[in-house]
Design a protein around this motif. Sequence first.
Motif, PDB file in Angstrom:
ATOM      1  N   ARG A  85       0.831  -1.208   0.000  1.00  0.00           N
ATOM      2  CA  ARG A  85       0.000   0.000   0.000  1.00  0.00           C
ATOM      3  C   ARG A  85       0.865   1.257   0.000  1.00  0.00           C
ATOM      4  O   ARG A  85       0.584   2.219  -0.717  1.00  0.00           O
ATOM      5  CB  ARG A  85      -0.924   0.005   1.224  1.00  0.00           C
ATOM      6  CG  ARG A  85      -2.128  -0.883   1.128  1.00  0.00           C
ATOM      7  CD  ARG A  85      -3.193  -0.501   2.147  1.00  0.00           C
ATOM      8  NE  ARG A  85      -2.758  -0.683   3.518  1.00  0.00           N
ATOM      9  CZ  ARG A  85      -2.670   0.298   4.409  1.00  0.00           C
ATOM     10  NH1 ARG A  85      -2.998   1.553   4.066  1.00  0.00           N
ATOM     11  NH2 ARG A  85      -2.280   0.055   5.646  1.00  0.00           N
ATOM     12  N   LEU A  86       1.929   1.219   0.805  1.00  0.00           N
ATOM     13  CA  LEU A  86       2.809   2.375   0.876  1.00  0.00           C
ATOM     14  C   LEU A  86       3.539   2.598  -0.448  1.00  0.00           C
ATOM     15  O   LEU A  86       3.766   3.742  -0.863  1.00  0.00           O
ATOM     16  CB  LEU A  86       3.815   2.186   2.011  1.00  0.00           C
ATOM     17  CG  LEU A  86       4.675   3.385   2.399  1.00  0.00           C
ATOM     18  CD1 LEU A  86       3.810   4.580   2.792  1.00  0.00           C
ATOM     19  CD2 LEU A  86       5.618   3.009   3.543  1.00  0.00           C
ATOM     20  N   ALA A  87       3.873   1.522  -1.129  1.00  0.00           N
ATOM     21  CA  ALA A  87       4.571   1.634  -2.411  1.00  0.00           C
ATOM     22  C   ALA A  87       3.734   2.360  -3.455  1.00  0.00           C
ATOM     23  O   ALA A  87       4.282   2.951  -4.399  1.00  0.00           O
ATOM     24  CB  ALA A  87       4.959   0.242  -2.919  1.00  0.00           C
ATOM     25  N   GLN A  88       2.418   2.346  -3.302  1.00  0.00           N
ATOM     26  CA  GLN A  88       1.556   3.056  -4.253  1.00  0.00           C
ATOM     27  C   GLN A  88       1.734   4.574  -4.150  1.00  0.00           C
ATOM     28  O   GLN A  88       1.350   5.303  -5.069  1.00  0.00           O
ATOM     29  CB  GLN A  88       0.098   2.666  -4.012  1.00  0.00           C
ATOM     30  CG  GLN A  88      -0.196   1.210  -4.310  1.00  0.00           C
ATOM     31  CD  GLN A  88      -1.617   0.822  -3.973  1.00  0.00           C
ATOM     32  OE1 GLN A  88      -2.427   1.641  -3.536  1.00  0.00           O
ATOM     33  NE2 GLN A  88      -1.955  -0.446  -4.167  1.00  0.00           N
ATOM     34  N   TRP A  89       2.317   5.049  -3.033  1.00  0.00           N
ATOM     35  CA  TRP A  89       2.588   6.471  -2.870  1.00  0.00           C
ATOM     36  C   TRP A  89       4.022   6.825  -3.269  1.00  0.00           C
ATOM     37  O   TRP A  89       4.394   8.002  -3.264  1.00  0.00           O
ATOM     38  CB  TRP A  89       2.374   6.877  -1.414  1.00  0.00           C
ATOM     39  CG  TRP A  89       0.965   6.795  -0.954  1.00  0.00           C
ATOM     40  CD1 TRP A  89       0.349   5.749  -0.337  1.00  0.00           C
ATOM     41  CD2 TRP A  89      -0.034   7.819  -1.086  1.00  0.00           C
ATOM     42  NE1 TRP A  89      -0.962   6.050  -0.065  1.00  0.00           N
ATOM     43  CE2 TRP A  89      -1.225   7.312  -0.516  1.00  0.00           C
ATOM     44  CE3 TRP A  89      -0.028   9.108  -1.624  1.00  0.00           C
ATOM     45  CZ2 TRP A  89      -2.406   8.058  -0.464  1.00  0.00           C
ATOM     46  CZ3 TRP A  89      -1.204   9.841  -1.570  1.00  0.00           C
ATOM     47  CH2 TRP A  89      -2.370   9.317  -1.007  1.00  0.00           C
ATOM     48  N   ALA A  90       4.823   5.814  -3.608  1.00  0.00           N
ATOM     49  CA  ALA A  90       6.259   6.034  -3.819  1.00  0.00           C
ATOM     50  C   ALA A  90       6.581   6.307  -5.284  1.00  0.00           C
ATOM     51  O   ALA A  90       6.024   5.686  -6.190  1.00  0.00           O
ATOM     52  CB  ALA A  90       7.048   4.827  -3.330  1.00  0.00           C
ATOM     53  N   ASP A  91       7.515   7.223  -5.497  1.00  0.00           N
ATOM     54  CA  ASP A  91       8.049   7.494  -6.825  1.00  0.00           C
ATOM     55  C   ASP A  91       9.281   6.642  -7.115  1.00  0.00           C
ATOM     56  O   ASP A  91       9.563   6.308  -8.262  1.00  0.00           O
ATOM     57  CB  ASP A  91       8.430   8.974  -6.935  1.00  0.00           C
ATOM     58  CG  ASP A  91       7.263   9.901  -6.681  1.00  0.00           C
ATOM     59  OD1 ASP A  91       6.382   9.977  -7.540  1.00  0.00           O
ATOM     60  OD2 ASP A  91       7.227  10.525  -5.591  1.00  0.00           O
ATOM     61  N   ILE A  92      10.034   6.319  -6.055  1.00  0.00           N
ATOM     62  CA  ILE A  92      11.243   5.507  -6.170  1.00  0.00           C
ATOM     63  C   ILE A  92      11.152   4.407  -5.125  1.00  0.00           C
ATOM     64  O   ILE A  92      10.864   4.668  -3.958  1.00  0.00           O
ATOM     65  CB  ILE A  92      12.510   6.355  -5.927  1.00  0.00           C
ATOM     66  CG1 ILE A  92      12.593   7.496  -6.947  1.00  0.00           C
ATOM     67  CG2 ILE A  92      13.767   5.491  -5.984  1.00  0.00           C
ATOM     68  CD1 ILE A  92      13.728   8.491  -6.684  1.00  0.00           C
ATOM     69  N   VAL A  93      11.400   3.155  -5.528  1.00  0.00           N
ATOM     70  CA  VAL A  93      11.352   2.021  -4.617  1.00  0.00           C
ATOM     71  C   VAL A  93      12.693   1.300  -4.665  1.00  0.00           C
ATOM     72  O   VAL A  93      13.232   1.047  -5.755  1.00  0.00           O
ATOM     73  CB  VAL A  93      10.209   1.048  -4.967  1.00  0.00           C
ATOM     74  CG1 VAL A  93      10.121  -0.075  -3.928  1.00  0.00           C
ATOM     75  CG2 VAL A  93       8.876   1.791  -5.061  1.00  0.00           C
ATOM     76  N   LEU A  94      13.235   0.950  -3.483  1.00  0.00           N
ATOM     77  CA  LEU A  94      14.584   0.384  -3.381  1.00  0.00           C
ATOM     78  C   LEU A  94      14.580  -0.944  -2.625  1.00  0.00           C
ATOM     79  O   LEU A  94      15.139  -1.049  -1.529  1.00  0.00           O
ATOM     80  CB  LEU A  94      15.514   1.376  -2.659  1.00  0.00           C
ATOM     81  CG  LEU A  94      15.543   2.816  -3.151  1.00  0.00           C
ATOM     82  CD1 LEU A  94      16.437   3.663  -2.256  1.00  0.00           C
ATOM     83  CD2 LEU A  94      16.013   2.869  -4.594  1.00  0.00           C
TER      84      LEU A  94
END
Length: 319
Positions: free
Chosen positions: A189-198
Motif C-alpha cells: 500500500r505504501l509503495a503506491q505512494w512512492a516514486d522511487i522504490v529500493l
Amino acid sequence: MVNQARTTEVATFGEVMTLFYPTTVDPLRFAHRFAKTVAGAESNVAVGLARLGHRVNYLTKLGDDEFGRFVHHFLRGEGVDTRHVTFHKTAPTGVFFKQRQPTGDPQILYYRNHSAASTLAPSDIPEEFIASARYLHLTGITPALSATAREATFTAAQMAREHGTTVVLDPNIRRKLWSAEEAQETLLRLAQWADIVLPGIDEGRLLTGRDSAEEMAAEFLNAGARLVVVKLGQDGAYYRTNDTAGTVPTHPVPTVVDPVGAGDAFAAGLLSGLLREQPLPDAVALATRVAARVIEWVGDVEGLPTWQDITEDNERITR
C-alpha cells in the motif's frame, strides 16, 4: 498544491537508537568492553547524505534521557538538521546491541519496545517538514513500530504527494517487528505512494511474489513508481524506469567487516547522485560505492564517506 521553496534536499524520519558493540569478537555474555555509537535506518541515510554535502532534515522522538541527548548531539555534530527532533518525557530512547561474529552477519539484540520513537503519530509530522524537501525518504521500519507510527508514515507520504515532494521507499523489512503478511500488505500500500522504490532481492520476492529483479521492478512500476532499484548483494544493483533498464556491478570490497547498514548507505549514495543530476547508471554506481565503504567498518555510520573521499577515490582510479 506544490510548494516551490525547497530549502531541504532530503527529509526523513523514524527511530534512531544508541548502538553498543563489543570491542572484541566475543559472545555478548563474555564481552566486558563496548563501543557506543548511533544507528537507525533513516538516521543512517541522514548522516550519509550530510557527509556527502547535502541538506537533510531528520525528524524523530527521543527519550528525555542521557541516550537521547547523546544521539541528538551526534546528529547535530554530523550536520543533520534536527529542528524537528523532540524529546518524550516518559518513553525511553531505544537501545540495541550488535554481537560481532567471526564470520557472517552479526547478531542484533533490540531493546526498543515502547520507545519514544514508537509514539510517533500523524500530528508529529509538520507540513513544512515535507513541503520544504525535494525528496522524502521512508523505510518499512517506521510503520512497523506501532499503529500511530504507521499512520504517520502514510500521512507523510500523502503530504509529499500534495506538495510535489518525491517519495523514496526502502522496504527495509524487519521480521522481528511484524509478520511477513503484515509487512507485505502495508508496504505494498505504501509503495503506491512512492516514486522511487529500493527493495533488496529477498524483499522484492516477499512483496511481489516474483523471482527476478526485472519482474519485481515491473510490478512496482505498474503500481506507480517512476524508478525501481533492486539491490542484488554481491551481484550489484538492477535499475529500471519506464524508459530504460540496466545492471550496475557491485563495487569491490577487500574485506567485509560488518554488512549492517549497507542498504542505508546505498540509499544515501543513490539520492546524492540524483540530487547531483548524475545519469542514472552513475547514480546507481555511486550508491554501490558508498555501500561498499560502509561494510568495511564496524558500525552503521562509521564508514560513511564524505564527498571528498569520493573525489579522492575518483582521482586514484583515473591515475
